[in-house]
Motif scaffolding. Structure first.
Motif, mmCIF file in Angstrom:
data_model
loop_
_atom_site.group_PDB
_atom_site.id
_atom_site.type_symbol
_atom_site.label_atom_id
_atom_site.label_comp_id
_atom_site.label_asym_id
_atom_site.label_seq_id
_atom_site.Cartn_x
_atom_site.Cartn_y
_atom_site.Cartn_z
ATOM 1 N N GLY A 134 -6.969 -1.058 40.375
ATOM 2 C CA GLY A 134 -5.924 -1.933 39.865
ATOM 3 C C GLY A 134 -5.026 -2.335 41.018
ATOM 4 N N GLU A 135 -3.963 -3.067 40.724
ATOM 5 C CA GLU A 135 -3.125 -3.603 41.805
ATOM 6 C C GLU A 135 -1.663 -3.708 41.403
ATOM 7 O OE1 GLU A 135 -1.845 -6.527 40.568
ATOM 8 O OE2 GLU A 135 -3.249 -6.294 38.903
ATOM 9 N N MET A 136 -0.827 -3.826 42.426
ATOM 10 C CA MET A 136 0.583 -4.142 42.263
ATOM 11 C C MET A 136 0.982 -5.043 43.427
ATOM 12 S SD MET A 136 3.557 -4.325 41.153
ATOM 13 C CE MET A 136 3.072 -3.621 39.598
ATOM 14 N N GLY A 137 1.409 -6.258 43.118
ATOM 15 C CA GLY A 137 1.815 -7.161 44.183
ATOM 16 C C GLY A 137 2.387 -8.440 43.616
ATOM 17 N N ILE A 138 3.678 -8.605 43.741
ATOM 18 C CA ILE A 138 4.308 -9.823 43.239
ATOM 19 C C ILE A 138 3.713 -11.034 43.969
ATOM 20 C CG2 ILE A 138 6.485 -11.081 43.035
ATOM 21 C CD1 ILE A 138 6.158 -8.708 41.110
ATOM 22 N N GLY A 139 3.239 -11.995 43.191
ATOM 23 C CA GLY A 139 2.618 -13.187 43.765
ATOM 24 C C GLY A 139 1.110 -13.117 43.859
ATOM 25 N N ASN A 140 0.516 -11.985 43.438
ATOM 26 C CA ASN A 140 -0.928 -11.877 43.665
ATOM 27 C C ASN A 140 -1.764 -12.706 42.706
ATOM 28 O OD1 ASN A 140 -0.770 -10.188 41.412
ATOM 29 N ND2 ASN A 140 -1.246 -8.323 42.562
ATOM 30 N N SER A 141 -1.197 -13.155 41.579
ATOM 31 C CA SER A 141 -1.982 -14.055 40.731
ATOM 32 C C SER A 141 -2.170 -15.412 41.405
ATOM 33 C CB SER A 141 -1.332 -14.221 39.351
ATOM 34 O OG SER A 141 -0.131 -14.956 39.433
ATOM 35 N N ALA A 142 -1.233 -15.798 42.274
ATOM 36 C CA ALA A 142 -1.378 -17.053 43.025
ATOM 37 C C ALA A 142 -2.512 -16.945 44.035
ATOM 38 C CB ALA A 142 -0.067 -17.396 43.721
ATOM 39 N N SER A 143 -2.536 -15.836 44.780
ATOM 40 C CA SER A 143 -3.622 -15.615 45.727
ATOM 41 C C SER A 143 -4.956 -15.540 45.002
ATOM 42 C CB SER A 143 -3.371 -14.314 46.506
ATOM 43 O OG SER A 143 -4.467 -13.996 47.336
ATOM 44 N N ALA A 144 -5.000 -14.824 43.888
ATOM 45 C CA ALA A 144 -6.249 -14.675 43.136
ATOM 46 C C ALA A 144 -6.744 -16.014 42.607
ATOM 47 C CB ALA A 144 -6.056 -13.684 41.991
ATOM 48 N N ASP A 171 -0.989 1.744 49.906
ATOM 49 C CA ASP A 171 -0.175 0.723 50.567
ATOM 50 C C ASP A 171 -1.091 -0.097 51.470
ATOM 51 O OD1 ASP A 171 1.574 -0.878 51.932
ATOM 52 O OD2 ASP A 171 2.690 0.753 52.896
ATOM 53 N N ALA A 172 -1.549 -1.223 50.931
ATOM 54 C CA ALA A 172 -2.431 -2.112 51.699
ATOM 55 C C ALA A 172 -1.634 -3.078 52.546
ATOM 56 C CB ALA A 172 -3.352 -2.875 50.754
ATOM 57 N N GLY A 173 -0.461 -3.491 52.040
ATOM 58 C CA GLY A 173 0.331 -4.475 52.770
ATOM 59 C C GLY A 173 1.671 -4.740 52.127
ATOM 60 N N VAL A 174 2.369 -3.678 51.725
ATOM 61 C CA VAL A 174 3.703 -3.839 51.158
ATOM 62 C C VAL A 174 4.668 -4.253 52.265
ATOM 63 C CG1 VAL A 174 5.594 -2.676 49.945
ATOM 64 C CG2 VAL A 174 3.223 -2.134 49.365
ATOM 65 N N ALA A 175 5.557 -5.192 51.955
ATOM 66 C CA ALA A 175 6.476 -5.737 52.968
ATOM 67 C C ALA A 175 7.709 -4.853 53.124
ATOM 68 C CB ALA A 175 6.879 -7.153 52.590
ATOM 69 N N ALA A 176 7.474 -3.548 53.244
ATOM 70 C CA ALA A 176 8.565 -2.584 53.427
ATOM 71 C C ALA A 176 7.951 -1.296 53.954
ATOM 72 C CB ALA A 176 9.283 -2.315 52.100
ATOM 73 N N ASP A 177 8.785 -0.478 54.564
ATOM 74 C CA ASP A 177 8.342 0.837 55.007
ATOM 75 C C ASP A 177 8.483 1.807 53.845
ATOM 76 O OD1 ASP A 177 7.792 0.140 57.731
ATOM 77 O OD2 ASP A 177 9.962 0.105 58.093
ATOM 78 N N LEU A 178 7.387 2.430 53.464
ATOM 79 C CA LEU A 178 7.394 3.353 52.336
ATOM 80 C C LEU A 178 7.426 4.787 52.838
ATOM 81 C CD1 LEU A 178 4.670 1.671 50.077
ATOM 82 C CD2 LEU A 178 7.142 1.297 50.067
ATOM 83 N N GLY A 197 -6.357 -14.844 50.889
ATOM 84 C CA GLY A 197 -6.335 -13.490 50.341
ATOM 85 C C GLY A 197 -5.019 -12.769 50.499
ATOM 86 N N GLY A 198 -4.842 -11.779 49.634
ATOM 87 C CA GLY A 198 -3.759 -10.810 49.778
ATOM 88 C C GLY A 198 -4.375 -9.493 50.205
ATOM 89 N N LEU A 199 -3.608 -8.692 50.921
ATOM 90 C CA LEU A 199 -4.180 -7.466 51.469
ATOM 91 C C LEU A 199 -4.598 -6.488 50.387
ATOM 92 C CD1 LEU A 199 -1.806 -7.179 54.511
ATOM 93 C CD2 LEU A 199 -4.303 -7.331 54.623
ATOM 94 N N GLU A 200 -3.860 -6.432 49.270
ATOM 95 C CA GLU A 200 -4.276 -5.509 48.209
ATOM 96 C C GLU A 200 -5.566 -5.990 47.551
ATOM 97 O OE1 GLU A 200 -1.528 -8.205 45.761
ATOM 98 O OE2 GLU A 200 -2.348 -7.990 47.783
ATOM 99 N N VAL A 225 -4.437 2.233 42.818
ATOM 100 C CA VAL A 225 -3.601 1.044 42.647
ATOM 101 C C VAL A 225 -3.268 0.510 44.035
ATOM 102 C CG1 VAL A 225 -1.489 0.071 41.671
ATOM 103 C CG2 VAL A 225 -2.620 1.996 40.520
ATOM 104 N N PHE A 226 -3.831 -0.635 44.369
ATOM 105 C CA PHE A 226 -3.631 -1.238 45.686
ATOM 106 C C PHE A 226 -2.387 -2.130 45.638
ATOM 107 C CE2 PHE A 226 -7.976 0.033 45.504
ATOM 108 C CZ PHE A 226 -8.273 0.453 46.794
ATOM 109 N N ALA A 227 -1.494 -1.944 46.596
ATOM 110 C CA ALA A 227 -0.215 -2.656 46.598
ATOM 111 C C ALA A 227 -0.072 -3.503 47.855
ATOM 112 C CB ALA A 227 0.944 -1.665 46.501
ATOM 113 N N GLY A 228 0.448 -4.718 47.670
ATOM 114 C CA GLY A 228 0.672 -5.602 48.811
ATOM 115 C C GLY A 228 1.558 -6.767 48.432
ATOM 116 N N ASP A 229 2.153 -7.382 49.424
ATOM 117 C CA ASP A 229 3.021 -8.547 49.215
ATOM 118 C C ASP A 229 2.380 -9.803 49.780
ATOM 119 O OD1 ASP A 229 5.463 -7.709 47.813
ATOM 120 O OD2 ASP A 229 5.696 -6.334 49.493
#
Length: 342
Positions: A168-178, A106-113, A232-235, A57-61
């Motif tokens: 798969g992916e997790m990233g709020i806003g990624n349908s806009a990038s897609a 964590d491909a590009g989450v806008a936080a330190d995990l 593109g989004g990083l995820e 599951v690739f995650a990014g913001d």
């Protein structure tokens, strides 16, 4: 660029004959028979292995969230990553039900995990830039995300022994990038690519459409690497790299819904041979997914009116992969049945 070996189809007739010769009426298992032949071609032998499945599951913001393209804030990405790592997301439940494993990238989450055994730290930067105002990523960031995705896939296959990858992916806003990526990579009219994503009322959808129209008007990019940099989004980019990496390692990769299919389309535009390694799991009800599937030349296995993401649809297709492989490895031939050699 990541090189993928085209399938050697010299044994296709041989594998088809093996399937046709099983103890069943000719063609009675439909597309599962086609999948069995393709799995044998991917592996280059008549007894393909599809037991060990890993969902990545690739995650990014996304900087586009600054313009209000999503009904939810970017902080939800971090919260859902925590939920996945805790084993409490839908993808985790589905993975347990089909005997698959899950890791989050964590491909590009806008936080330190915080470090976690199931978290792969591959962050290129904390979220993409706002594509309405300028390129979302630099060319160097696109290249790095692709390379890291490919390396993650190859490590999972070659060092950890996974036989099938699912993405798969997790990233709020990624349908806009897609949507922007699909608009240029298909290509297709932008309005036909924009869906509700995680959910919008009429006002939210109007805002999303307007923002994406301005972003698209800003750049005329059509070449795949340039399109990924502009929108593109990083995820998504890293997921495309993982798909290429799986193909380069000679293993099948199950592609989830709209976002993942757009990543797969990007991978196919970069390296057409990877299409043969992609198994498209399902037809999402997200607007634009049918266009993405058509552009990739894909016929999905399932149609369940899903649109969650997270790799949930890919996981539901994993048992079909195992069943297709078992058709070749476990089912008696008709000749053996008639001769009593059981």
């Amino acid at each position: 660029m990541i090189s993928v070996r085209p399938l050697d189809r010299s044994l296709e007739a041989t594998y088809r004959a093996l399937v046709d010769g099983k103890a069943k009426p000719l063609g009675s298992l439909g597309r599962i028979e086609d999948l069995a032949v393709r799995l044998a071609l991917i592996e280059g032998r008549p007894n393909p292995r599809c037991e060990r499945v890993l969902l990545l599951v690739f995650a990014g913001d996304h900087g586009l969230n600054e313009a209000g393209v999503s009904a939810f804030p970017s902080s939800v990405t971090t919260a859902m990553v925590a939920t996945l790592l805790a084993g409490r997301a839908s993808a985790n439940a589905f993975a347990r039900s089909v005997g698959a494993e899950v890791k989050v990238v964590d491909a590009g989450v806008a936080a330190d995990l915080a470090p976690h055994p199931l978290l792969i730290e591959a962050k290129v930067r904390k979220g993409s830039r706002n594509a309405e105002l300028g390129p979302a990523l630099t060319s160097g960031e696109v290249e790095l995300a692709l390379a890291r995705g490919a390396a993650i896939a190859r490590q999972a296959i070659e060092e950890q022994g996974f036989e099938v990858l699912a993405v798969g992916e997790m990233g709020i806003g990624n349908s806009a990038s897609a949507a922007l990526l699909l608009h240029r990579l298909a290509p297709a009219p932008l309005d036909d690519c924009i869906g509700a994503g995680a959910g919008h009322d009429a006002e939210g959808m109007a805002r999303k459409v307007a923002v994406l129209a301005r972003a698209a008007a800003r750049s005329a990019a059509v070449e795949p690497m340039d399109v990924l940099a502009q929108f593109g989004g990083l995820e998504i980019v890293m997921m495309a790299g993982a798909i290429l990496g799986a193909g380069a390692a000679g293993r099948p990769v199950i592609v989830d819904g709209f976002i993942a299919s757009t990543a797969a389309l990007a991978a196919i535009r970069l390296e057409p041979a990877v299409a043969d390694y992609c198994v498209f799991a399902h037809r999402s009800c997200e607007k634009g997914h049918a266009l993405a599937l058509a552009a990739a030349g894909a016929a999905p296995l399932l149609d369940l009116s899903m649109r969650l993401g997270e790799g949930t649809g890919a996981l539901l297709a994993a048992p079909l992969m195992r069943a297709a492989a078992a058709l070749l490895t476990d089912v008696a031939s008709l000749d053996d049945v008639l001769a009593g050699r059981l």
